[in-house]
Design a protein around this motif. Structure first.
Motif, PDB file in Angstrom:
ATOM      1  N   GLY A   1      -6.726   0.155  -3.623  1.00 12.77           N
ATOM      2  CA  GLY A   1      -5.487  -0.577  -3.861  1.00 12.77           C
ATOM      3  C   GLY A   1      -5.690  -2.066  -4.021  1.00 12.77           C
ATOM      4  O   GLY A   1      -4.808  -2.767  -4.544  1.00 12.77           O
TER       5      GLY A   1
ATOM      6  N   ARG B   1      -3.888   4.586  -2.417  1.00 14.77           N
ATOM      7  CA  ARG B   1      -3.590   4.082  -1.064  1.00 14.77           C
ATOM      8  C   ARG B   1      -4.836   4.046  -0.192  1.00 14.77           C
ATOM      9  O   ARG B   1      -4.854   4.510   0.950  1.00 14.77           O
ATOM     10  CB  ARG B   1      -2.510   4.945  -0.419  1.00 14.77           C
TER      11      ARG B   1
ATOM     12  N   PHE C   1       0.828  -1.211   0.000  1.00 12.74           N
ATOM     13  CA  PHE C   1       0.000   0.000   0.000  1.00 12.74           C
ATOM     14  C   PHE C   1       0.860   1.259   0.000  1.00 12.74           C
ATOM     15  O   PHE C   1       0.568   2.224  -0.714  1.00 12.74           O
ATOM     16  CB  PHE C   1      -0.960   0.004   1.193  1.00 12.74           C
TER      17      PHE C   1
END
Length: 312
Positions: free
Chosen positions: A278, A274, A266
């Motif tokens: 993701g 993020r 991440f």
């Protein structure tokens, strides 16, 4: 004497079933040594009855309609019905090479009564061109099997695919058959798996041998509908569920060992990815997509465990 049953378990796949049946009709093994067993698990009973009339030709070809759903149950029914020393399972969207049954019987005979399971090579038939993002390490999810070499006792890390796996029938029956809490039920909404792994673990724990026979080869259809990011994410998530169902402690331990990688993954994404995005944003980079699937598997397992033991 019929020694082996070539068995096809099918669920509403009549468009591909005919080719699978044709491939096992035309085997090099003498016809007096094998039979064909079809277990039809389709939801439309009346349609299944019509198809049964096209193929049912005992004692060589037995077409059995099984009303209780589930691939594991269908395979267990086949093992109870076959009345043969060996049983060979072929997916309904696979095509067996002409020597398939001959090589299977040869393998069992060569390694003796301790040989309980035999797996063969599975080559893909791509319905569309293989995507650039589909890394070789992900081919197991579409049942591609090629360990190379010659017929031998399989190594501990060499697994077999249900599309092409055979058993000494009594070893299935003696070990309680395929676990009906694992494996597919219906048309693919659930992608539960591991029913073969669970049974093989039980068999091997009793000192029996598993044999890899590359010349017992089949071609297996990889459908267009599977060749997209969403299907692979679904397949990996259900694999995590299957692993958790079979051995929750082992699955959790594996997920814990990958937790730091999950965090690194991440942090390595572009800022806008993020988030939960993701886990499912599309990428054509094979390495990045492979890592995404690994993270998705870890996340799914830890979610099942309630994130127990994760470092805060």
């Amino acid at each position: 004497m019929q020694r082996i049953a070539a068995t096809i378990c099918t669920y509403n796949r009549y468009n591909v079933l005919a080719k699978a049946i044709e491939s096992v009709r035309n085997q090099t093994l003498s016809k007096d040594q094998y039979k064909i067993l079809i277990i039809d698990n389709s939801p439309d009973y009346e349609k299944a009855k019509k198809v049964q009339q096209e193929y049912h030709d005992p004692p060589f070809l037995i077409y059995h309609i099984e009303r209780i759903p589930g691939l594991s149950n269908a395979r267990n029914v086949a093992a109870k019905l076959c009345e043969t020393e060996f049983i060979a399972y072929l997916d309904d969207d696979a095509i067996a090479c002409p020597e398939w049954l001959e090589k299977i019987v040869q393998g069992f005979d060569q390694f003796g009564t301790d040989a309980a399971v035999l797996g063969g090579r599975v080559d893909p038939m791509w319905e569309i061109e293989r995507p650039s993002w589909l890394d070789d390490t992900l081919l197991s999810y579409v049942s591609v099997v090629n360990w190379g070499g010659e017929m031998r006792v399989a190594k501990p890390d060499e697994w077999f695919a249900g599309a092409n796996i055979s058993f000494r029938t009594q070893d299935i029956l003696d070990n309680g058959g395929f676990d009906v809490s694992l494996g597919r039920i219906g048309g693919g909404t659930s992608l539960m798996s591991n029913e073969e792994i669970h049974l093989l673990d039980q068999i091997k724990s009793k000192g029996k041998l598993t044999i890899y026979a590359p010349e017992a080869q089949v071609d297996h259809l990889v459908e267009k509908k599977r060749l997209n990011h969403a299907w692979f994410r679904k397949r990996v998530a259900w694999q995590a569920v299957s692993d958790y169902q079979m051995d929750s402690e082992k699955a959790i331990e594996m997920a814990r060992s990958g937790w730091n990688f999950l965090l690194e993954y991440f942090f390595g994404l572009p800022p806008k990815e993020r988030t939960i995005r993701g886990l499912f944003y599309d990428t054509d980079d094979p390495k990045q997509f492979r890592e995404q699937l690994w993270v998705l598997s870890t996340f799914t397992t830890m979610l099942l465990a309630g994130f127990n033991g994760v470092e805060k």
